[in-house]
Design a protein around this motif. Structure first.
Motif, PDB file in Angstrom:
ATOM      1  N   THR A 114      43.508  38.532  41.349  1.00 55.34           N
ATOM      2  CA  THR A 114      44.724  39.333  41.505  1.00 55.34           C
ATOM      3  C   THR A 114      45.429  39.526  40.168  1.00 55.34           C
ATOM      4  O   THR A 114      45.902  40.628  39.848  1.00 55.34           O
ATOM      5  CB  THR A 114      45.675  38.656  42.506  1.00 55.34           C
ATOM      6  OG1 THR A 114      44.974  38.382  43.717  1.00 55.34           O
ATOM      7  CG2 THR A 114      46.871  39.548  42.804  1.00 55.34           C
ATOM      8  N   LEU A 115      45.500  38.459  39.364  1.00 55.10           N
ATOM      9  CA  LEU A 115      46.104  38.561  38.034  1.00 55.10           C
ATOM     10  C   LEU A 115      45.314  39.524  37.154  1.00 55.10           C
ATOM     11  O   LEU A 115      45.902  40.331  36.419  1.00 55.10           O
ATOM     12  CB  LEU A 115      46.164  37.184  37.387  1.00 55.10           C
ATOM     13  CG  LEU A 115      46.696  37.122  35.955  1.00 55.10           C
ATOM     14  CD1 LEU A 115      48.136  37.642  35.889  1.00 55.10           C
ATOM     15  CD2 LEU A 115      46.610  35.695  35.402  1.00 55.10           C
ATOM     16  N   THR A 116      43.987  39.478  37.235  1.00 51.38           N
ATOM     17  CA  THR A 116      43.161  40.405  36.454  1.00 51.38           C
ATOM     18  C   THR A 116      43.415  41.847  36.869  1.00 51.38           C
ATOM     19  O   THR A 116      43.529  42.741  36.017  1.00 51.38           O
ATOM     20  CB  THR A 116      41.675  40.065  36.631  1.00 51.38           C
ATOM     21  OG1 THR A 116      41.445  38.705  36.229  1.00 51.38           O
ATOM     22  CG2 THR A 116      40.800  40.980  35.797  1.00 51.38           C
ATOM     23  N   ALA A 117      43.521  42.090  38.177  1.00 53.57           N
ATOM     24  CA  ALA A 117      43.807  43.447  38.657  1.00 53.57           C
ATOM     25  C   ALA A 117      45.167  43.926  38.160  1.00 53.57           C
ATOM     26  O   ALA A 117      45.330  45.100  37.784  1.00 53.57           O
ATOM     27  CB  ALA A 117      43.761  43.482  40.187  1.00 53.57           C
ATOM     28  N   ILE A 128      46.654  45.387  45.682  1.00 55.81           N
ATOM     29  CA  ILE A 128      47.332  45.076  46.942  1.00 55.81           C
ATOM     30  C   ILE A 128      46.410  44.279  47.861  1.00 55.81           C
ATOM     31  O   ILE A 128      46.811  43.276  48.480  1.00 55.81           O
ATOM     32  CB  ILE A 128      47.800  46.362  47.628  1.00 55.81           C
ATOM     33  CG1 ILE A 128      48.802  47.125  46.737  1.00 55.81           C
ATOM     34  CG2 ILE A 128      48.432  46.043  48.980  1.00 55.81           C
ATOM     35  CD1 ILE A 128      50.064  46.373  46.437  1.00 55.81           C
ATOM     36  N   ILE A 129      45.141  44.695  47.966  1.00 54.42           N
ATOM     37  CA  ILE A 129      44.194  44.000  48.834  1.00 54.42           C
ATOM     38  C   ILE A 129      43.993  42.558  48.378  1.00 54.42           C
ATOM     39  O   ILE A 129      43.975  41.619  49.189  1.00 54.42           O
ATOM     40  CB  ILE A 129      42.855  44.759  48.869  1.00 54.42           C
ATOM     41  CG1 ILE A 129      43.032  46.104  49.576  1.00 54.42           C
ATOM     42  CG2 ILE A 129      41.772  43.930  49.567  1.00 54.42           C
ATOM     43  CD1 ILE A 129      41.817  47.011  49.486  1.00 54.42           C
ATOM     44  N   LEU A 130      43.849  42.360  47.062  1.00 50.66           N
ATOM     45  CA  LEU A 130      43.654  41.016  46.539  1.00 50.66           C
ATOM     46  C   LEU A 130      44.886  40.140  46.764  1.00 50.66           C
ATOM     47  O   LEU A 130      44.757  38.930  47.009  1.00 50.66           O
ATOM     48  CB  LEU A 130      43.318  41.073  45.046  1.00 50.66           C
ATOM     49  CG  LEU A 130      41.902  41.532  44.699  1.00 50.66           C
ATOM     50  CD1 LEU A 130      41.743  41.694  43.189  1.00 50.66           C
ATOM     51  CD2 LEU A 130      40.876  40.533  45.222  1.00 50.66           C
ATOM     52  N   PHE A 165      46.902  40.306  49.360  1.00 48.80           N
ATOM     53  CA  PHE A 165      46.836  39.885  50.759  1.00 48.80           C
ATOM     54  C   PHE A 165      45.752  38.823  50.966  1.00 48.80           C
ATOM     55  O   PHE A 165      45.950  37.857  51.707  1.00 48.80           O
ATOM     56  CB  PHE A 165      46.577  41.092  51.658  1.00 48.80           C
ATOM     57  CG  PHE A 165      47.823  41.842  52.035  1.00 48.80           C
ATOM     58  CD1 PHE A 165      48.686  41.328  52.998  1.00 48.80           C
ATOM     59  CD2 PHE A 165      48.136  43.048  51.443  1.00 48.80           C
ATOM     60  CE1 PHE A 165      49.837  42.006  53.357  1.00 48.80           C
ATOM     61  CE2 PHE A 165      49.285  43.749  51.793  1.00 48.80           C
ATOM     62  CZ  PHE A 165      50.146  43.219  52.758  1.00 48.80           C
ATOM     63  N   MET A 166      44.599  38.989  50.320  1.00 47.42           N
ATOM     64  CA  MET A 166      43.526  38.005  50.451  1.00 47.42           C
ATOM     65  C   MET A 166      43.941  36.656  49.869  1.00 47.42           C
ATOM     66  O   MET A 166      43.676  35.599  50.451  1.00 47.42           O
ATOM     67  CB  MET A 166      42.262  38.523  49.766  1.00 47.42           C
ATOM     68  CG  MET A 166      41.638  39.731  50.437  1.00 47.42           C
ATOM     69  SD  MET A 166      40.195  40.357  49.555  1.00 47.42           S
ATOM     70  CE  MET A 166      39.065  38.972  49.716  1.00 47.42           C
ATOM     71  N   HIS A 167      44.592  36.688  48.705  1.00 49.75           N
ATOM     72  CA  HIS A 167      45.064  35.451  48.082  1.00 49.75           C
ATOM     73  C   HIS A 167      46.116  34.776  48.958  1.00 49.75           C
ATOM     74  O   HIS A 167      46.097  33.540  49.145  1.00 49.75           O
ATOM     75  CB  HIS A 167      45.634  35.772  46.703  1.00 49.75           C
ATOM     76  CG  HIS A 167      46.226  34.595  45.999  1.00 49.75           C
ATOM     77  ND1 HIS A 167      45.546  33.416  45.787  1.00 49.75           N
ATOM     78  CD2 HIS A 167      47.463  34.405  45.451  1.00 49.75           C
ATOM     79  CE1 HIS A 167      46.322  32.555  45.143  1.00 49.75           C
ATOM     80  NE2 HIS A 167      47.485  33.134  44.943  1.00 49.75           N
ATOM     81  N   MET A 168      47.010  35.574  49.519  1.00 50.53           N
ATOM     82  CA  MET A 168      48.039  35.016  50.402  1.00 50.53           C
ATOM     83  C   MET A 168      47.410  34.405  51.658  1.00 50.53           C
ATOM     84  O   MET A 168      47.832  33.338  52.121  1.00 50.53           O
ATOM     85  CB  MET A 168      49.027  36.122  50.783  1.00 50.53           C
ATOM     86  CG  MET A 168      50.269  35.645  51.478  1.00 50.53           C
ATOM     87  SD  MET A 168      51.401  37.020  51.745  1.00 50.53           S
ATOM     88  CE  MET A 168      52.826  36.152  52.374  1.00 50.53           C
TER      89      MET A 168
END
Length: 254
Positions: A39-42, A93-95, A97-100
């Motif tokens: 997510t940070l990379t995105a 956004i997808i990442l 939600f996946m991380h959460m």
């Protein structure tokens, strides 16, 4: 190594970076733990491509869409940068939600990481708002009417709804002021808030450490072995202990 020694002596940044990159983590971490880094990379990809696009974009209703066409068809590799920014927003956004979801399923929101969970929720809401403000910038029919729907939905909120709708529009109708307002929010205010929240989020991750999966044998309490029962009670139950200042020795209290 003199430049690094000079920098370390005056700032301590080298030691901080080394601590961040080479800290201890549980031995049973897996690929699910990489969702935060992904997510940070995105986000960093969005940051870099957004800066490049801002060099050519014109936040004016009469020039916004033509500047997008110019970026896509005339600027060298402009189609690639714009595509990375456009589709990267959805990936970001997808990442999130996946991380959460991973944090929730692994129970990593519990003590002592409650504050980091709250910051993560704020990051999710701020990231969604960043996507909303960026959707208007191409200023085509899709962007215009999607923004009309979004602002009208905000306007139905109790008490503050009309104020929020007027604040986002910059007036009674969507126009030049709306585009300028969304552009400033998308490029300045929201990215600054995201950077601050991400910095605090990472600091708490480093300070509190990475949580083990719930099935981990190294998780807290998983390596505890119950003592065999000697008083008839089932093994595993907590036995009452003497109060402070008292000891039990052979059935006599002293």
């Amino acid at each position: 190594m003199y430049p690094l020694d000079w920098l370390e002596e005056r700032s301590g940044l080298v030691g901080g970076v080394r601590y961040f990159l080479f800290r201890k983590v549980p031995g049973d971490t897996n690929w699910f733990h990489t969702l935060g880094s992904a997510t940070l990379t995105a986000f960093l990809v969005q940051l870099v491509t957004g800066v490049i696009l801002a060099m050519y974009y014109k936040p004016d209703p009469n020039s916004a869409h033509s500047s997008i066409d110019h970026i896509t068809h005339d600027v060298t590799l402009g189609w690639l940068v714009r595509g990375m920014h456009k589709w990267g927003a959805s990936v970001f956004i997808i990442l999130m939600f996946m991380h959460m979801g991973r944090v929730f399923l692994f129970g990593a929101y519990k003590y002592p990481r409650e504050l980091n969970w709250i910051i993560g929720v704020l990051l999710l809401a701020t990231g969604l708002f960043e996507g909303l403000t960026g959707y208007l910038l191409p200023f085509d029919q899709t962007a215009y009417w999607a923004t009309v729907v979004a602002i009208n939905i905000n306007g139905t909120a109790p008490f503050l709804g009309p104020f929020l709708a007027s604040l986002l529009r910059g007036g009674a109708e969507i126009g030049p002021d709306t585009l300028a307002r969304f552009y400033s929010l998308h490029m300045l205010l929201i990215p600054g808030a995201l950077l601050g929240l991400i910095t605090l989020h990472l600091y708490l991750v480093i300070r509190l450490g990475v949580s083990s999966p719930p099935w981990s044998k190294e998780a807290a309490g998983a390596d505890w072995i119950a003592e065999p029962s000697t008083d008839g009670r089932p093994a595993g139950l907590t036995r009452p202990s003497a109060r402070s200042g008292w000891q039990r020795n052979g059935g006599d209290e002293q």
